[in-house]
Write a protein that holds these residues in place. Structure first.
Motif, PDB file in Angstrom:
ATOM      1  N   LEU A  31     -34.578  36.987   1.867  1.00 59.76           N
ATOM      2  CA  LEU A  31     -33.666  36.525   0.824  1.00 59.76           C
ATOM      3  C   LEU A  31     -32.835  37.687   0.277  1.00 59.76           C
ATOM      4  O   LEU A  31     -31.631  37.578   0.076  1.00 59.76           O
ATOM      5  CB  LEU A  31     -34.449  35.850  -0.305  1.00 59.76           C
ATOM      6  N   ARG A  32     -33.454  38.831   0.083  1.00 60.11           N
ATOM      7  CA  ARG A  32     -32.723  40.006  -0.403  1.00 60.11           C
ATOM      8  C   ARG A  32     -31.720  40.487   0.642  1.00 60.11           C
ATOM      9  O   ARG A  32     -30.618  40.910   0.314  1.00 60.11           O
ATOM     10  CB  ARG A  32     -33.679  41.131  -0.760  1.00 60.11           C
ATOM     11  N   GLN A  33     -32.087  40.410   1.915  1.00 58.70           N
ATOM     12  CA  GLN A  33     -31.161  40.800   2.972  1.00 58.70           C
ATOM     13  C   GLN A  33     -29.922  39.909   2.960  1.00 58.70           C
ATOM     14  O   GLN A  33     -28.799  40.399   3.114  1.00 58.70           O
ATOM     15  CB  GLN A  33     -31.843  40.724   4.336  1.00 58.70           C
ATOM     16  N   VAL A  34     -30.118  38.605   2.764  1.00 53.48           N
ATOM     17  CA  VAL A  34     -28.990  37.677   2.716  1.00 53.48           C
ATOM     18  C   VAL A  34     -28.106  37.982   1.511  1.00 53.48           C
ATOM     19  O   VAL A  34     -26.875  38.012   1.621  1.00 53.48           O
ATOM     20  CB  VAL A  34     -29.491  36.217   2.680  1.00 53.48           C
ATOM     21  N   ARG A  35     -28.715  38.233   0.373  1.00 57.31           N
ATOM     22  CA  ARG A  35     -27.927  38.547  -0.829  1.00 57.31           C
ATOM     23  C   ARG A  35     -27.139  39.842  -0.665  1.00 57.31           C
ATOM     24  O   ARG A  35     -25.987  39.932  -1.061  1.00 57.31           O
ATOM     25  CB  ARG A  35     -28.835  38.616  -2.050  1.00 57.31           C
ATOM     26  N   ASP A  36     -27.759  40.847  -0.077  1.00 55.33           N
ATOM     27  CA  ASP A  36     -27.058  42.107   0.169  1.00 55.33           C
ATOM     28  C   ASP A  36     -25.879  41.897   1.123  1.00 55.33           C
ATOM     29  O   ASP A  36     -24.800  42.448   0.926  1.00 55.33           O
ATOM     30  CB  ASP A  36     -27.999  43.166   0.732  1.00 55.33           C
ATOM     31  N   PHE A  37     -26.097  41.095   2.156  1.00 59.24           N
ATOM     32  CA  PHE A  37     -25.026  40.810   3.114  1.00 59.24           C
ATOM     33  C   PHE A  37     -23.869  40.100   2.420  1.00 59.24           C
ATOM     34  O   PHE A  37     -22.696  40.410   2.658  1.00 59.24           O
ATOM     35  CB  PHE A  37     -25.567  39.953   4.261  1.00 59.24           C
ATOM     36  N   LEU A  38     -24.187  39.143   1.534  1.00 61.23           N
ATOM     37  CA  LEU A  38     -23.135  38.416   0.828  1.00 61.23           C
ATOM     38  C   LEU A  38     -22.357  39.301  -0.140  1.00 61.23           C
ATOM     39  O   LEU A  38     -21.185  39.042  -0.405  1.00 61.23           O
ATOM     40  CB  LEU A  38     -23.714  37.215   0.085  1.00 61.23           C
ATOM     41  N   ARG A  39     -22.988  40.316  -0.685  1.00 57.78           N
ATOM     42  CA  ARG A  39     -22.247  41.249  -1.542  1.00 57.78           C
ATOM     43  C   ARG A  39     -21.154  41.963  -0.746  1.00 57.78           C
ATOM     44  O   ARG A  39     -20.068  42.210  -1.251  1.00 57.78           O
ATOM     45  CB  ARG A  39     -23.193  42.273  -2.154  1.00 57.78           C
ATOM     46  N   GLU A  40     -21.457  42.268   0.506  1.00 59.07           N
ATOM     47  CA  GLU A  40     -20.496  42.952   1.361  1.00 59.07           C
ATOM     48  C   GLU A  40     -19.512  41.990   2.025  1.00 59.07           C
ATOM     49  O   GLU A  40     -18.397  42.376   2.366  1.00 59.07           O
ATOM     50  CB  GLU A  40     -21.234  43.748   2.440  1.00 59.07           C
ATOM     51  N   ASN A  41     -19.929  40.727   2.226  1.00 56.65           N
ATOM     52  CA  ASN A  41     -19.108  39.723   2.910  1.00 56.65           C
ATOM     53  C   ASN A  41     -19.097  38.427   2.091  1.00 56.65           C
ATOM     54  O   ASN A  41     -19.689  37.427   2.499  1.00 56.65           O
ATOM     55  CB  ASN A  41     -19.674  39.435   4.309  1.00 56.65           C
ATOM     56  N   PRO A  42     -18.450  38.419   0.944  1.00 58.84           N
ATOM     57  CA  PRO A  42     -18.532  37.261   0.038  1.00 58.84           C
ATOM     58  C   PRO A  42     -17.916  35.971   0.576  1.00 58.84           C
ATOM     59  O   PRO A  42     -18.205  34.895   0.058  1.00 58.84           O
ATOM     60  CB  PRO A  42     -17.784  37.734  -1.211  1.00 58.84           C
ATOM     61  N   ASP A  43     -17.121  36.041   1.631  1.00 56.57           N
ATOM     62  CA  ASP A  43     -16.482  34.832   2.161  1.00 56.57           C
ATOM     63  C   ASP A  43     -17.215  34.235   3.359  1.00 56.57           C
ATOM     64  O   ASP A  43     -16.707  33.308   3.988  1.00 56.57           O
ATOM     65  CB  ASP A  43     -15.036  35.143   2.559  1.00 56.57           C
ATOM     66  N   HIS A  44     -18.373  34.714   3.682  1.00 58.96           N
ATOM     67  CA  HIS A  44     -19.121  34.240   4.851  1.00 58.96           C
ATOM     68  C   HIS A  44     -19.807  32.909   4.515  1.00 58.96           C
ATOM     69  O   HIS A  44     -20.844  32.872   3.849  1.00 58.96           O
ATOM     70  CB  HIS A  44     -20.145  35.292   5.288  1.00 58.96           C
ATOM     71  N   ILE A  45     -19.225  31.803   4.994  1.00 57.35           N
ATOM     72  CA  ILE A  45     -19.675  30.457   4.640  1.00 57.35           C
ATOM     73  C   ILE A  45     -21.091  30.159   5.141  1.00 57.35           C
ATOM     74  O   ILE A  45     -21.904  29.593   4.412  1.00 57.35           O
ATOM     75  CB  ILE A  45     -18.690  29.401   5.198  1.00 57.35           C
ATOM     76  N   ASP A  46     -21.404  30.518   6.370  1.00 53.47           N
ATOM     77  CA  ASP A  46     -22.732  30.226   6.923  1.00 53.47           C
ATOM     78  C   ASP A  46     -23.830  30.919   6.124  1.00 53.47           C
ATOM     79  O   ASP A  46     -24.892  30.345   5.876  1.00 53.47           O
ATOM     80  CB  ASP A  46     -22.824  30.646   8.392  1.00 53.47           C
ATOM     81  N   THR A  47     -23.589  32.129   5.709  1.00 50.17           N
ATOM     82  CA  THR A  47     -24.588  32.866   4.939  1.00 50.17           C
ATOM     83  C   THR A  47     -24.746  32.264   3.550  1.00 50.17           C
ATOM     84  O   THR A  47     -25.859  32.175   3.033  1.00 50.17           O
ATOM     85  CB  THR A  47     -24.217  34.356   4.852  1.00 50.17           C
ATOM     86  N   LYS A  48     -23.656  31.819   2.952  1.00 51.55           N
ATOM     87  CA  LYS A  48     -23.753  31.137   1.653  1.00 51.55           C
ATOM     88  C   LYS A  48     -24.596  29.884   1.785  1.00 51.55           C
ATOM     89  O   LYS A  48     -25.436  29.596   0.932  1.00 51.55           O
ATOM     90  CB  LYS A  48     -22.364  30.761   1.134  1.00 51.55           C
ATOM     91  N   SER A  49     -24.383  29.141   2.858  1.00 44.27           N
ATOM     92  CA  SER A  49     -25.158  27.928   3.104  1.00 44.27           C
ATOM     93  C   SER A  49     -26.640  28.255   3.280  1.00 44.27           C
ATOM     94  O   SER A  49     -27.512  27.571   2.730  1.00 44.27           O
ATOM     95  CB  SER A  49     -24.622  27.223   4.342  1.00 44.27           C
ATOM     96  N   ASP A  50     -26.941  29.304   4.043  1.00 44.06           N
ATOM     97  CA  ASP A  50     -28.335  29.723   4.238  1.00 44.06           C
ATOM     98  C   ASP A  50     -28.985  30.105   2.910  1.00 44.06           C
ATOM     99  O   ASP A  50     -30.139  29.746   2.646  1.00 44.06           O
ATOM    100  CB  ASP A  50     -28.421  30.908   5.196  1.00 44.06           C
ATOM    101  N   LEU A  51     -28.240  30.820   2.066  1.00 44.23           N
ATOM    102  CA  LEU A  51     -28.767  31.227   0.761  1.00 44.23           C
ATOM    103  C   LEU A  51     -29.062  30.009  -0.106  1.00 44.23           C
ATOM    104  O   LEU A  51     -30.129  29.911  -0.711  1.00 44.23           O
ATOM    105  CB  LEU A  51     -27.786  32.162   0.057  1.00 44.23           C
ATOM    106  N   LEU A  52     -28.134  29.069  -0.153  1.00 44.64           N
ATOM    107  CA  LEU A  52     -28.351  27.864  -0.959  1.00 44.64           C
ATOM    108  C   LEU A  52     -29.538  27.054  -0.452  1.00 44.64           C
ATOM    109  O   LEU A  52     -30.326  26.532  -1.249  1.00 44.64           O
ATOM    110  CB  LEU A  52     -27.085  27.008  -0.975  1.00 44.64           C
ATOM    111  N   ASN A  53     -29.684  26.957   0.855  1.00 43.76           N
ATOM    112  CA  ASN A  53     -30.829  26.223   1.416  1.00 43.76           C
ATOM    113  C   ASN A  53     -32.147  26.895   1.054  1.00 43.76           C
ATOM    114  O   ASN A  53     -33.129  26.222   0.722  1.00 43.76           O
ATOM    115  CB  ASN A  53     -30.705  26.115   2.935  1.00 43.76           C
TER     116      ASN A  53
END
Length: 75
Positions: A31-53
Motif C-alpha cells: 500500500l505504501r509503495q502504491v501511494r509513493d508511486f502515485l505521488r510521483e505519477n498522480p495521473d496514473h488511472i490504474d494505480t488510483k483504481s488499485d489504491l481505491l480497491n
C-alpha cells in the motif's frame, strides 16, 4: 527480505510498532509503495483504481457485518 531478521522478542508487536520497525529497515508495504508511486505519477488511472480497491478491502475487513444495526436514522 532474503531471510533477514527484522525484530525479535517475546511479546507481539502492535500493528503500529510493526510498521515502525519495517520503516526503520526500509521495508515498504504494498500500500505504501502504491501511494509513493502515485505521488510521483498522480495521473496514473490504474494505480488510483488499485489504491481505491485496497482501501475499500481494508475498510470492509474492519467493518462490522451489519453496521446499520448500531445506527439510528439521526446518526
Amino acid at each position: 527480505m532474503r531471510n533477514k531478521l527484522i525484530v525479535a522478542g517475546q511479546q507481539l508487536l502492535t500493528p503500529k510498532e510493526l510498521e515502525q520497525m519495517l520503516d526503520q529497515r526500509g521495508i515498504k508495504s504494498p500500500l505504501r509503495q502504491v501511494r509513493d508511486f502515485l505521488r510521483e505519477n498522480p495521473d496514473h488511472i490504474d494505480t488510483k483504481s488499485d489504491l481505491l480497491n485496497e482501501v475499500r478491502r481494508r475498510a470492509l475487513h474492519v467493518m462490522q457485518p451489519n453496521p446499520t444495526e448500531d445506527l439510528n436514522t439521526e446518526t
